[in-house]
Design an enzyme around this catalytic site. Structure first.
Site, PDB file in Angstrom:
ATOM      1  N   LYS A  66      -8.450   7.704  -3.133  1.00  0.00           N
ATOM      2  CA  LYS A  66      -6.928   7.306  -2.668  1.00  0.00           C
ATOM      3  C   LYS A  66      -6.912   5.824  -2.441  1.00  0.00           C
ATOM      4  O   LYS A  66      -5.972   5.060  -2.490  1.00  0.00           O
ATOM      5  CB  LYS A  66      -6.430   8.111  -1.952  1.00  0.00           C
ATOM      6  CG  LYS A  66      -5.925   9.446  -2.512  1.00  0.00           C
ATOM      7  CD  LYS A  66      -5.341  10.179  -1.222  1.00  0.00           C
ATOM      8  CE  LYS A  66      -4.372  11.471  -1.956  1.00  0.00           C
ATOM      9  NZ  LYS A  66      -3.525  12.075  -0.735  1.00  0.00           N
ATOM     10  N   ASP A 102       3.183  10.508  -1.388  1.00  0.00           N
ATOM     11  CA  ASP A 102       3.022  11.516  -0.156  1.00  0.00           C
ATOM     12  C   ASP A 102       3.886  11.410   1.024  1.00  0.00           C
ATOM     13  O   ASP A 102       4.315  12.677   1.456  1.00  0.00           O
ATOM     14  CB  ASP A 102       1.328  11.370   0.821  1.00  0.00           C
ATOM     15  CG  ASP A 102       0.246  11.667  -0.338  1.00  0.00           C
ATOM     16  OD1 ASP A 102       0.667  12.756  -1.042  1.00  0.00           O
ATOM     17  OD2 ASP A 102      -0.773  11.305   0.110  1.00  0.00           O
TER      18      ASP A 102
END
Ligand code: ATR
Length: 273
Positions: A66, A102
């Protein structure tokens, strides 16, 4: 023309994303496929090149890539640069643009349940990558204050500085020193990995009020001890799968430019856990 999507990471074989996105394609009759593609740590560059060669239309990024994925983007959405990590990429003729869904995924259940975040007092457990996206979400929604509790104080301190920088008042503490008087908190979030292996809740629920929102981002198992303790106190529960679905729906919308079929995606997810 048919489109291809993927999730990259390692380990990847237990990812629920192929199920969720495939269900959405079926529901909307889209000629698309979604695969899980294992890219080990250290092999990201080569992995991305392979994906570009097959003209991948978009992909999700998960552990351990990520943060490193940021290096390989041509463009970054604001969500991505703010959080410093990427979980969704769109490929427009070789130009890779990164997003971080997210934060919106985390906020999605609050919106669906019409729970106001403005002026609330938050307790956040954890100070890793997910916790950072959550802090950004609470800042965006103008929470009054956030207490960041983490096993390692140094990481809690770093996240506190980030929170203060983006306009969210905060303090930091170790989970150990939190004590059992947590009555002042309106929203309590577990953003540590505690629960994944059925560990007991890291905090005491003795003083929790029924008005409290108790949110666990661990989605497997669905009913963590943390959430079970919240339920015993009659608190409002938000499950980890609700965040997972929220971020998947947002990724879907980035790729396809149309509203995600949330219920079909939810059914596929709940069938898989
Ligand atoms: P993610 O991307 O899911 O946030 P991460 O960045 O590795 O993953 O963060 C994991 C979080 O879970 C951290 O806050 C970590 O605490 P430390 O900063 O002290 O490592 C927390 N965590 C993991 N295992 C834990 C445990 N057994 N007890 C307490 N906290 C734990």
């Amino acid at each position: 023309m048919s489109k291809t999507f993927a999730v990259i990471g390692d380990p990847i074989n237990h990812s629920l994303s192929p199920n969720i996105h495939s269900a959405a394609f079926r529901d909307l009759n889209l000629d698309c496929s979604y695969i899980a593609y294992r890219i080990p740590r250290g092999e990201l560059k080569e992995g991305i090149e392979s994906l570009k060669k097959i003209k991948i239309d978009g992909f999700n990024v998960t552990i351990p890539h990520k943060i490193e994925m940021m290096k390989y983007l041509d463009k970054t959405d604001e969500s991505c640069s703010l959080i410093g990590a990427v979980n969704t990429v769109i490929n427009n003729e070789g130009i890779l643009k990164g997003y971080n869904t997210d934060m919106d995924g985390f906020l999605d259940p609050f919106k669906k349940k019409k729970i106001r975040i403005q002026d609330t007092k938050i307790l956040l457990l954890g100070a890793g990558g997910a916790a950072r996206a959550i802090v950004a979400g609470f800042a965006k929604e103008k929470a009054q204050h956030i207490t960041i509790a983490n096993r390692t104080l140094e990481k809690a301190n770093n996240l506190k500085q980030f929170a203060n920088k983006i306009g969210l008042n905060s303090d930091s503490i170790t989970i150990e020193n939190l004590g059992s008087n947590l009555e002042e908190f309106d929203i309590i979030v577990n953003a540590t990995s505690i629960g994944l292996k059925n560990e007991p809740s890291p905090i005491s629920f003795e003083s929790i009020r029924p008005e409290t929102i108790v949110y666990d981002i661990v989605y497997l198992p669905m009913n963590t001890d943390f959430l079970k303790k919240g339920k015993q106190k009659e608190a409002t529960i938000i499950y980890g799968y609700e965040m997972l679905l929220g971020q998947a729906a947002r990724a879907f919308e980035i790729w396809h430019g149309t509203e995600a079929p949330y219920n079909a995606m939810k059914k596929a997810l709940l069938g898989g856990i």
